[in-house]
Design an enzyme around this catalytic site. Structure first.
Site, PDB file in Angstrom:
ATOM      1  N   ASN A   1       0.804  -1.230   0.000  1.00 52.37           N
ATOM      2  CA  ASN A   1       0.000   0.000   0.000  1.00 52.37           C
ATOM      3  C   ASN A   1       0.833   1.276   0.000  1.00 52.37           C
ATOM      4  O   ASN A   1       0.377   2.309  -0.490  1.00 52.37           O
ATOM      5  CB  ASN A   1      -0.931  -0.024   1.225  1.00 52.37           C
TER       6      ASN A   1
ATOM      7  N   TYR B   1       3.637   9.803 -11.159  1.00 47.02           N
ATOM      8  CA  TYR B   1       2.652   9.053 -10.365  1.00 47.02           C
ATOM      9  C   TYR B   1       1.842   8.085 -11.240  1.00 47.02           C
ATOM     10  O   TYR B   1       1.862   6.862 -10.987  1.00 47.02           O
ATOM     11  CB  TYR B   1       1.758  10.029  -9.583  1.00 47.02           C
TER      12      TYR B   1
ATOM     13  N   LYS C   1       1.711   3.837 -11.492  1.00 47.63           N
ATOM     14  CA  LYS C   1       0.486   3.067 -11.263  1.00 47.63           C
ATOM     15  C   LYS C   1       0.114   2.214 -12.486  1.00 47.63           C
ATOM     16  O   LYS C   1      -0.402   1.109 -12.336  1.00 47.63           O
ATOM     17  CB  LYS C   1      -0.669   3.998 -10.857  1.00 47.63           C
TER      18      LYS C   1
HETATM   19  P1  NAD Z   1      -0.940   8.627   2.750  1.00 41.04           P
HETATM   20  O1  NAD Z   1       0.057   9.643   2.324  1.00 41.04           O
HETATM   21  O2  NAD Z   1      -1.996   9.001   3.732  1.00 41.04           O
HETATM   22  O3  NAD Z   1      -0.206   7.332   3.297  1.00 41.04           O
HETATM   23  C1  NAD Z   1       0.862   6.760   2.593  1.00 41.04           C
HETATM   24  C2  NAD Z   1       1.549   5.768   3.484  1.00 41.04           C
HETATM   25  O4  NAD Z   1       2.697   5.278   2.801  1.00 41.04           O
HETATM   26  C3  NAD Z   1       2.032   6.394   4.781  1.00 41.04           C
HETATM   27  O5  NAD Z   1       1.829   5.462   5.842  1.00 41.04           O
HETATM   28  C4  NAD Z   1       3.509   6.599   4.535  1.00 41.04           C
HETATM   29  O6  NAD Z   1       4.299   6.586   5.698  1.00 41.04           O
HETATM   30  C5  NAD Z   1       3.800   5.385   3.665  1.00 41.04           C
HETATM   31  N1  NAD Z   1       5.061   5.526   2.949  1.00 41.04           N
HETATM   32  C6  NAD Z   1       5.423   6.477   2.050  1.00 41.04           C
HETATM   33  N2  NAD Z   1       6.695   6.274   1.676  1.00 41.04           N
HETATM   34  C7  NAD Z   1       7.112   5.152   2.332  1.00 41.04           C
HETATM   35  C8  NAD Z   1       8.332   4.431   2.355  1.00 41.04           C
HETATM   36  N3  NAD Z   1       9.388   4.799   1.643  1.00 41.04           N
HETATM   37  N4  NAD Z   1       8.418   3.334   3.160  1.00 41.04           N
HETATM   38  C9  NAD Z   1       7.350   2.935   3.901  1.00 41.04           C
HETATM   39  N5  NAD Z   1       6.189   3.585   3.924  1.00 41.04           N
HETATM   40  C10 NAD Z   1       6.089   4.673   3.143  1.00 41.04           C
HETATM   41  O7  NAD Z   1      -1.583   8.099   1.403  1.00 41.04           O
HETATM   42  P2  NAD Z   1      -2.897   7.233   1.103  1.00 41.04           P
HETATM   43  O8  NAD Z   1      -3.848   8.137   0.441  1.00 41.04           O
HETATM   44  O9  NAD Z   1      -3.323   6.440   2.273  1.00 41.04           O
HETATM   45  O10 NAD Z   1      -2.298   6.281  -0.043  1.00 41.04           O
HETATM   46  C11 NAD Z   1      -2.098   4.893   0.126  1.00 41.04           C
HETATM   47  C12 NAD Z   1      -1.967   4.257  -1.244  1.00 41.04           C
HETATM   48  O11 NAD Z   1      -3.169   4.478  -1.971  1.00 41.04           O
HETATM   49  C13 NAD Z   1      -0.836   4.834  -2.100  1.00 41.04           C
HETATM   50  O12 NAD Z   1      -0.206   3.776  -2.806  1.00 41.04           O
HETATM   51  C14 NAD Z   1      -1.554   5.764  -3.044  1.00 41.04           C
HETATM   52  O13 NAD Z   1      -0.858   5.938  -4.258  1.00 41.04           O
HETATM   53  C15 NAD Z   1      -2.859   5.038  -3.246  1.00 41.04           C
HETATM   54  N6  NAD Z   1      -3.955   5.895  -3.711  1.00 41.04           N
HETATM   55  C16 NAD Z   1      -4.463   6.861  -2.912  1.00 41.04           C
HETATM   56  C17 NAD Z   1      -5.509   7.651  -3.395  1.00 41.04           C
HETATM   57  C18 NAD Z   1      -6.143   8.719  -2.565  1.00 41.04           C
HETATM   58  O14 NAD Z   1      -6.986   9.463  -3.093  1.00 41.04           O
HETATM   59  N7  NAD Z   1      -5.827   8.840  -1.290  1.00 41.04           N
HETATM   60  C19 NAD Z   1      -6.023   7.439  -4.687  1.00 41.04           C
HETATM   61  C20 NAD Z   1      -5.456   6.431  -5.459  1.00 41.04           C
HETATM   62  C21 NAD Z   1      -4.427   5.662  -4.965  1.00 41.04           C
END
Ligand code: NAD
Length: 245
Positions: free
Chosen positions: A88, A153, A157
């Site tokens: 994730n 980004y 993906k």
């Molecule tokens: P967020 O920024 O709230 O959380 C991201 C998490 O990834 C955090 O816990 C952070 O510490 C961790 N992280 C980042 N770099 C890291 C590293 N090098 N090592 C370990 N952990 C690391 O983001 P989110 O919105 O919860 O996103 C989670 C996933 O969902 C991501 O892959 C993101 O691309 C994807 N996503 C999110 C959305 C959205 O709208 N929020 C939409 C599509 C996809």
């Protein structure tokens, strides 16, 4: 739905990852939160005291195969199996191509693509040994159409989708299922970092009329991890309210 299974959730300290951690714990799994720093992992664990004994923390460099393998082995030794990997962790970008540095492009490749590769390899080795398991990657709605800035980004993906479909075919013989969840706009820190008018514009175009909650996405991670999905592999499951942007 996951009683007695063991899961690792990368980036499980907040946002969607934390929702997955809770969903898995509530469904009977043992869970290891893989974060980037001990401090943030401990902070997340402090919010999960009711699950004591079924949750632990690890903080390997997700792009370092030796560190990841050692951490995953510790998880297996602690809980007795290694059944589910939720890849994730991710970072986003809105940088224009004209401003993009190679360093920034490399960093997003590392976290969003190299880390799922490294973690999947380490997990698959353990899963093969024990007779099977399941890997769930995190894609995005932007893996359909791209986005108008921050090209790194969507590039990662789209690649996550390719990794998912390829590993599904390669690992099926070892009884390892590989799928991805592609969230739409979901209410986490990642979205809070976007300009408000951009979030409003995107939300207005979502047919279901609202952005997703982290739990909406976690429910898809639960389904794909569970035995109900035992004949599902190589799928990118969009959880985006039918958003088209
Ligand atoms: P967020 O920024 O709230 O959380 C991201 C998490 O990834 C955090 O816990 C952070 O510490 C961790 N992280 C980042 N770099 C890291 C590293 N090098 N090592 C370990 N952990 C690391 O983001 P989110 O919105 O919860 O996103 C989670 C996933 O969902 C991501 O892959 C993101 O691309 C994807 N996503 C999110 C959305 C959205 O709208 N929020 C939409 C599509 C996809």
């Amino acid at each position: 739905m996951l009683k007695g299974r063991t899961a690792v959730v990368t980036g499980g300290t907040r946002g969607i990852g934390f929702a997955i951690v809770k969903k898995y714990l509530d469904n009977g799994a043992n869970v290891a939160i893989a974060g980037s720093r001990e401090e943030t992992v401990q902070k997340a664990l402090a919010q999960l005291s009711e699950y004591e004994g079924r949750v632990m923390g690890i903080w390997p460099d997700l792009c370092n195969p030796e560190e990841v393998a050692a951490a995953f082995t510790r998880v297996k030794e602690r809980f007795g199996s290694f059944d589910i990997l939720a890849n994730n962790a991710g970072i986003s970008s809105r940088t224009s191509l004209y401003e993009y540095t190679l360093d920034e492009f490399s960093k997003i490749l590392d976290v969003n693509l190299k880390a799922p590769f490294v973690c999947s390899q380490a997990a698959a080795r353990l899963m093969k040994e024990q007779g099977g398991g399941t890997i769930i990657n995190t894609s995005s709605m932007v893996s359909k159409y791209g986005q108008p800035a921050g090209c790194g980004y969507p590039a990662t993906k789209f690649a996550v989708n390719g990794l998912t479909k390829s590993l599904a075919r390669e690992l099926a013989k070892d009884q390892i299922r590989v799928n991805a969840v592609a969230p739409g706009v979901t209410k986490t820190d990642m979205v809070a970092a976007l300009p408000t008018e951009m979030v409003e514009r995107i939300s207005a175009g979502i047919p279901l009329g609202r952005p997703g909650e982290p739990e909406d996405v976690a429910n898809a991670f639960l389904y794909l991890a569970s035995d109900i999905a035992c004949y599902v592999t190589g799928v990118v499951l969009h959880v985006d309210g039918a958003a088209m942007t």
